[in-house]
Design an enzyme around this catalytic site. Structure first.
Site, short mmCIF file in Angstrom:
data_model
loop_
_atom_site.label_atom_id
_atom_site.label_comp_id
_atom_site.label_asym_id
_atom_site.label_seq_id
_atom_site.Cartn_x
_atom_site.Cartn_y
_atom_site.Cartn_z
N GLN A 1 -24.87 -36.48 6.21
CA GLN A 1 -24.49 -35.06 6.27
C GLN A 1 -23.62 -34.79 7.50
OE1 GLN A 1 -25.30 -32.04 4.66
NE2 GLN A 1 -25.84 -30.52 6.20
N ARG B 1 -20.67 -36.32 15.29
CA ARG B 1 -21.60 -35.52 16.10
C ARG B 1 -22.78 -36.34 16.58
NH1 ARG B 1 -25.09 -31.61 12.02
NH2 ARG B 1 -25.75 -33.20 10.54
N HIS C 1 -18.52 -26.81 13.71
CA HIS C 1 -19.68 -26.07 13.19
C HIS C 1 -20.21 -25.09 14.26
CE1 HIS C 1 -23.54 -25.43 11.25
NE2 HIS C 1 -23.25 -26.29 10.30
N ASP D 1 -24.64 -18.92 3.37
CA ASP D 1 -24.03 -20.25 3.45
C ASP D 1 -22.83 -20.22 2.51
OD1 ASP D 1 -23.37 -22.87 3.81
OD2 ASP D 1 -25.31 -23.70 3.24
N GLU E 1 -17.51 -21.06 11.28
CA GLU E 1 -16.97 -22.40 11.44
C GLU E 1 -15.54 -22.48 10.94
OE1 GLU E 1 -19.76 -25.00 9.39
OE2 GLU E 1 -21.31 -23.49 9.69
O1 TA6 Z 1 -22.00 -25.30 7.60
C1 TA6 Z 1 -23.10 -24.89 6.90
C2 TA6 Z 1 -23.96 -26.08 6.58
O2 TA6 Z 1 -23.20 -27.06 5.94
C3 TA6 Z 1 -25.16 -25.62 5.76
O3 TA6 Z 1 -25.06 -25.94 4.42
C4 TA6 Z 1 -26.35 -26.21 6.49
O4 TA6 Z 1 -26.77 -27.39 5.96
C5 TA6 Z 1 -25.81 -26.33 7.88
O5 TA6 Z 1 -24.47 -26.67 7.77
C6 TA6 Z 1 -26.54 -27.14 8.90
O6 TA6 Z 1 -26.40 -28.50 8.75
P1 TA6 Z 1 -27.19 -29.48 9.70
O7 TA6 Z 1 -26.97 -30.84 9.13
O8 TA6 Z 1 -26.63 -29.33 11.08
O9 TA6 Z 1 -28.64 -29.05 9.66
#
Ligand code: TA6
Length: 310
Positions: A114, A119, A189, A236, A286
């Protein structure tokens, strides 16, 4: 102008090393000795992770962790406009949840972890300058055996951070240093400190949306009809072809202008009750690149973000 170039990186990683575990760098003192501008300092941050402190002659301040190349604090008149979640972990293993985390080379879920690996790894400090009392630093990230284990390309990411009186600007430049072409998605983000009930964003009316509420796995296409977008519950939402300027009212009395070049899209996020301990205290606005950026050998992509406190 006083300018100074340096290369400060973590020890070279061997194939058998586990890059995410290279989290405590003992050479903070050595590295700080090699920064000869007085408004850039390398210190030990939380979890003993190396942190760069920037101080502008105009009184603003910023903090950047080399882990994740993450700006975690931006203070104007001693007020921090960014937010780090109380559950953020500074162990050099998990991404820092707060400030300006990088999502690269993937935004969101997908083929690799993800939001990608940028990061989640150590960046290097490669340049620091004092430009008329304002600090400017450049961080660098290159491919490693760890990054190649999930995304098998050679790349160079340069991230320039500049602090002025009431602005924080970043420039991200990605270069394909591989022989073969590659593509990526990316985002900054950004977590803003906010009072969620009073926070709002203007500038998004008319954008095509991919709304992940109620089901993040099945975004619904739509169009933003509101002049002023608020955060009344779980939010979101991806905004495609967003404008180059948005206004954030953080609900705490501050108006922040978010300008960008080349970050074509935007994302608003607030987790609401799924993060009961802190959702009231921040909103994410973001700058993102949701469509694939394709780069041939030696081609670069550059995008800038300018945050200004009115
Ligand atoms: O940018 C929004 C998002 O993609 C959400 O869907 C949510 O998952 C968030 O980022 C946080 O992601 P993370 O992996 O930092 O918990």
């Amino acid at each position: 102008m006083v300018a100074m170039s340096l290369i400060w990186s973590f020890p070279p990683l061997t194939a058998s090393a586990k890059p995410r575990r290279v989290n405590r760098y003992s050479g903070v003192a050595m590295a700080s000795a090699s920064v000869n501008v007085d408004n850039v300092k390398v210190t030990q941050g939380l979890g003993d992770l190396p942190k760069i402190d920037l101080t502008s002659v105009h009184g603003s301040e910023a903090e950047i962790y080399l882990f994740g190349g993450c700006v975690t604090s931006w203070k104007v008149a001693s007020k921090d406009l960014l937010f780090v979640r109380p559950d953020a972990i500074f162990d050099g293993k998990k991404p820092i949840s707060g400030g300006l985390p990088h999502c690269f080379p993937q935004f969101g879920p997908g083929a690799i972890q993800q939001h990608g690996f940028a990061r989640n790894v150590n960046w290097s400090l490669v340049n620091s300058e004092n430009v008329e009392g304002n600090p400017v630093i450049t961080l660098e990230l290159k491919d490693t055996p760890y990054s190649r284990s999930m995304w098998d390309y050679s790349f160079l990411a340069l991230y320039k951070v500049t602090l002025h009186r009431n602005t924080l600007s970043t420039e991200l430049r990605i270069t394909n240093t591989d022989e073969k072409p590659f593509s990526f998605t990316t985002a900054l983000h950004t977590y803003f400190r906010a009072s969620v009930t009073g926070a709002s964003v203007t500038g998004l009316k008319g954008c095509k949306t991919l709304n992940k509420n109620p089901d993040p796995k099945n975004p619904v296409e739509g169009k933003e009809e509101r002049d002023v977008v608020t955060f009344p519950g779980f939010v979101d939402c991806v905004y495609l072809d967003a404008p180059e300027e948005l206004q954030l009212d953080n609900g705490l009395g501050d108006k922040i202008t978010i300008k960008n070049t080349n970050w074509s899209d935007a994302v608003l996020w607030n987790p609401h009750l799924s993060m009961e301990a802190c959702y009231k205290d921040f909103v994410c606005v973001e700058n993102a690149k949701i469509g694939q950026v394709e780069l041939e050998h030696n081609q670069s992509w550059t995008a800038t973000q300018l945050l200004s406190l009115a």
